[in-house]
Each structure stands twice: as structure tokens, then as C-alpha cells.
Design a protein around this motif. Structure first.
Motif, PDB file in Angstrom:
ATOM      1  N   SER A 134       0.817  -1.222   0.000  1.00  0.00           N
ATOM      2  CA  SER A 134       0.000   0.000   0.000  1.00  0.00           C
ATOM      3  C   SER A 134       0.845   1.263   0.000  1.00  0.00           C
ATOM      4  O   SER A 134       0.299   2.372  -0.045  1.00  0.00           O
ATOM      5  CB  SER A 134      -0.905   0.026   1.242  1.00  0.00           C
ATOM      6  OG  SER A 134      -1.735  -1.099   1.292  1.00  0.00           O
ATOM      7  N   GLU A 154      -7.736   0.372  -0.202  1.00  0.00           N
ATOM      8  CA  GLU A 154      -7.311  -1.019  -0.014  1.00  0.00           C
ATOM      9  C   GLU A 154      -7.673  -1.481   1.388  1.00  0.00           C
ATOM     10  O   GLU A 154      -7.590  -0.704   2.333  1.00  0.00           O
ATOM     11  CB  GLU A 154      -5.783  -1.132  -0.168  1.00  0.00           C
ATOM     12  CG  GLU A 154      -5.314  -0.788  -1.541  1.00  0.00           C
ATOM     13  CD  GLU A 154      -3.804  -0.974  -1.700  1.00  0.00           C
ATOM     14  OE1 GLU A 154      -3.126  -1.275  -0.709  1.00  0.00           O
ATOM     15  OE2 GLU A 154      -3.339  -0.803  -2.833  1.00  0.00           O
ATOM     16  N   ALA A 206      -6.299   3.181   3.068  1.00  0.00           N
ATOM     17  CA  ALA A 206      -5.849   1.810   3.355  1.00  0.00           C
ATOM     18  C   ALA A 206      -6.275   1.451   4.769  1.00  0.00           C
ATOM     19  O   ALA A 206      -6.044   2.223   5.703  1.00  0.00           O
ATOM     20  CB  ALA A 206      -4.337   1.695   3.209  1.00  0.00           C
TER      21      ALA A 206
END
Ligand code: NAD
Ligand code: ZN
Length: 343
Positions: A162, A262, A239
Motif C-alpha cells: 500500500s 485497499e 488503506a
């Protein structure tokens, strides 16, 4: 030698005396200097007998290990007696495509890990199947460093993919600031420019997250999702790292993630994130994470050597190892409980 074993389904682990193991061809005998207690050990000990898929009982626990090379089995080369090492835990076949890349955690034949599938690190001595699964510790302190092998490596493996997304102006969310999560917060601060939000059920973990550099931290109650939206101006987080694995935390991950964000699911539990046209914002990716690669462990050790991350440790003697697990079970360990056999 003394070893901490899970001996009976549903019972608490016990310190017992077992034979000191003898290294076979290609193997290494370590004299242990430290061993970390992971919540995954609790998962093993809470798995009902009819669903149990780990090594047959009695099982010597522990998959975070540091030691000194005591003896080499016949034909073992590449490591010296007396060398201080950390044990890389997810032992793969060494030959498949994943293992060839150092990602033995993703071995296509599955992993054989100490303390999970074979005798573990919570003992005075342990056998390591190959010098390939050892990383030199150098002058780092084994007690302070042992949990880098899992509580450091696993969040690193979760966060690394990420990194390119976590540019200035973005936000990362850590759910669960325990053994893994408290390193996760530090990694996000050391490696990214993202704003870091951390949530936990426990007030002392929320405080610890702030001490470790989280920009915002609060109790993960029913308002948490709304507060996260507020901190991100309604956009959501880029994330999410779920270090718990419950359905409630997977739901929080799902409801907090931004468009193109994510989600990394790290906690071992039954929580799932639904992926579908109507269930996630567009372009979201979801990743399930298990441990990390050999080269990533070297990178994590380097970060610790530079002082960019550190593990908060509570020390226990071998005789006190059961109470390390009692405290972990009760949610009372801040950072990581580490058993020191020489204490
Ligand atoms: P830990 O007990 O040290 O920490 C868990 C933290 O989560 C605690 O601070 C606890 O208060 C908090 N928490 C619990 N329920 C919560 C909730 N509903 N919302 C917010 N916070 C909550 O555990 P650990 O050793 O850090 O392990 C964390 C999880 O990761 C466990 O499920 C463990 O089995 C798993 N794990 C996975 C891997 C992997 O490779 N995927 C590796 C190691 C551990
Ligand atoms: Zn673990």
C-alpha cells in the motif's frame, strides 16, 4: 529441557520437561534466547478438537524465536556455532515459485511453522529445519527483537503493497493496536506521509497508539465509523489494516474504505469483507495477509536497527510462560509478551 506445551484440548499450556532435541542432517539446534507470545497461539488453543488442523498434541508453542546456534546437524553449512539469529517462521518447501522469491509464507505446498505445525520456540532449545530459515541478529538485543519475526514482519508485509498509495493527504486506519497493530502504527509513520488513525476497544492501547505516533486514536465503538468519515472529510480511508479479524472489524473496514482504497485483513478470525458491485466503493482491493517473506524480515530488522520501529515488550521467565498467555488471553499485554528462557 523445559518447554511450554499445549497438551490437552481446552486446557491452558504447561511448562514440562522434555528431551533436548538432536539436530538431524541439514538442521540447526538453537539455544533459545527469547520467544514471543502471539494471539495466533490463543487461536490454536481455542480451536475445538473437531476443527483442529495443527500439530498433534502435545504441541510446544511459539513461532517467534531468537537464539544462538548451539550445534549443527550432519552436513549443515552456511551458519556458525555461536551465531545469534532470529527464526524466520513460515517454513516453505524452498523450491516452488513463491519460495524461490523468498515468499515462503505463500509456499504452494503450505507452510510448516514452529509452534503451529511442529515443535516451537517456547523451549530452551529448538530445531530449525534449515539455515535458510535463520536471519543474523547481529548486535540487536534478542528480547527486544524477537517479535520482529511476526509482530513486525506481518504488518510490514501488509503495509508494503500500500506504500505507493499512501501519499501526503491520504489516510491509513489501523484496527487493533496489540502486538501486531502497535508495530503497524510505527511502520505507517516511518514509511508513509499518510495521516494515521488507530482504533482499539481498550483505552490503554488507544493511548499507546498516540504515543507511537498515530495522528488520531479512539475507542472502536459504534460511533467509530462516523468519526473516521469526519476525520477524512467524508472521503473514507485509503488503506485499512484489520489486525483483529472479527466481523465487527471487517464491517468497520468495509464501511470506512474510500474509493480506490485497499483493505488488508490480517487478524485470524471469521470476519469477511463482501466484495460486490453494491457492497464496496469502486476500485477497492481486498487482500488477505499471512506473515511475510524472508527478505521482508531482513528489511524489518533493518528498520529496527535504525530505530524507526521498536516492539514494546513485557518479559516473562520460562516458568512464568503460562501467565504470559493468561495475560494475553485477558487482553492485558501491552505490545508483546516475550518469554526469556535464561531468566
Ligand atoms: P493482540 O491480542 O496482541 O492484539 C489484539 C488487539 O486488538 C488488542 O489491543 C485488542 O484490544 C484489540 N481488539 C480486539 N477486538 C477488537 C475490536 N473488535 N475492535 C478493535 N480492537 C480490538 O493480538 P496480536 O498478536 O497482535 O494478533 C492480532 C491478530 O492477528 C490475531 O487475530 C492473530 O491471530 C493475528 N495474526 C495474524 C497473522 C497473519 O499472518 N495473518 C500473524 C500474526 C497474528
Ligand atoms: Zn503470530
Amino acid at each position: 529441557m523445559k518447554a511450554l506445551q499445549y497438551r490437552e484440548f481446552g486446557a491452558r499450556p504447561e511448562v514440562v520437561t522434555v528431551d533436548k532435541p538432536v539436530p538431524g542432517p541439514g538442521e540447526v539446534l538453537l539455544k533459545m534466547t527469547a520467544s514471543g507470545a502471539c494471539h495466533s497461539d490463543e487461536f490454536i488453543m481455542s480451536t475445538p478438537a473437531d476443527q483442529y488442523v495443527f500439530a498433534p498434541l502435545p504441541l510446544t508453542l511459539g513461532h517467534e524465536g531468537a537464539g544462538v546456534v548451539e550445534e549443527l546437524g550432519p552436513g549443515t553449512t552456511g551458519i556458525e556455532v555461536g551465531q545469534a539469529v532470529l527464526v524466520y517462521g513460515p517454513w516453505g518447501c524452498g523450491m516452488c515459485h513463491s519460495c524461490a522469491q523468498g515468499s515462503e509464507n505463500n509456499c504452494v505446498h503450505g507452510i510448516s511453522a514452529p509452534g503451529i505445525h511442529r515443535p516451537g520456540t517456547m523451549a530452551e532449545y529448538m530445531i530449525v529445519d534449515s539455515p535458510r530459515h535463520l536471519v543474523p541478529l547481529g548486535d540487536l538485543d534478542p528480547v527486544a527483537s524477537v517479535s520482529l519475526t511476526d509482530a513486525g514482519l506481518t504488518p510490514y508485509h501488509a503495509i508494503k503493497p500500500s506504500l505507493s498509495r499512501l501519499s501526503p493527504g491520504t489516510t491509513a486506519l489501523v484496527i487493533g493496536v496489540g502486538g501486531l497493530g502497535h508495530v503497524g502504527v510505527q511502520l505507517l509513520r516511518a514509511l508513509t506521509q499518510a495521516t494515521v488513525i488507530a482504533v482499539d476497544l481498550d483505552r490503554s492501547r488507544v493511548d499507546q497508539a498516540l504515543e507511537l505516533g498515530a495522528h488520531h486514536s479512539f475507542i472502536s465503538d459504534s460511533d467509530a465509523g462516523e468519526r473516521i468519515r469526519e476525520f477524512t472529510g467524508g472521503r473514507g480511508v485509503d488503506a485499512v489494516f484489520d489486525f483483529v479479524g472479527a466481523q465487527s472489524t471487517a464491517d468497520l473496514a468495509q464501511s470506512s474504505v474510500a474509493v480506490a482504497g485497499e483493505i488488508a485483513l490480517i487478524g485470524v478470525g471469521t470476519g469477511t469483507v463482501g466484495a460486490g458491485y453494491l457492497t464496496l466503493p469502486f476500485d477497492v482491493s481486498v487482500r488477505v495477509v499471512n506473515w511475510g517473506s524472508r527478505s521482508e524480515l531482513m528489511e524489518v530488522i533493518e528498520l529496527a536497527r535504525r530505530g524507526a520501529i521498536s516492539v514494546t515488550v513485557s518479559e516473562f521467565s520460562m516458568d512464568d510462560a503460562p501467565s504470559a498467555y493468561e495475560q494475553l488471553h485477558a487482553g492485558k499485554v501491552r505490545g508483546r509478551a516475550v518469554v526469556v528462557p535464561t531468566r
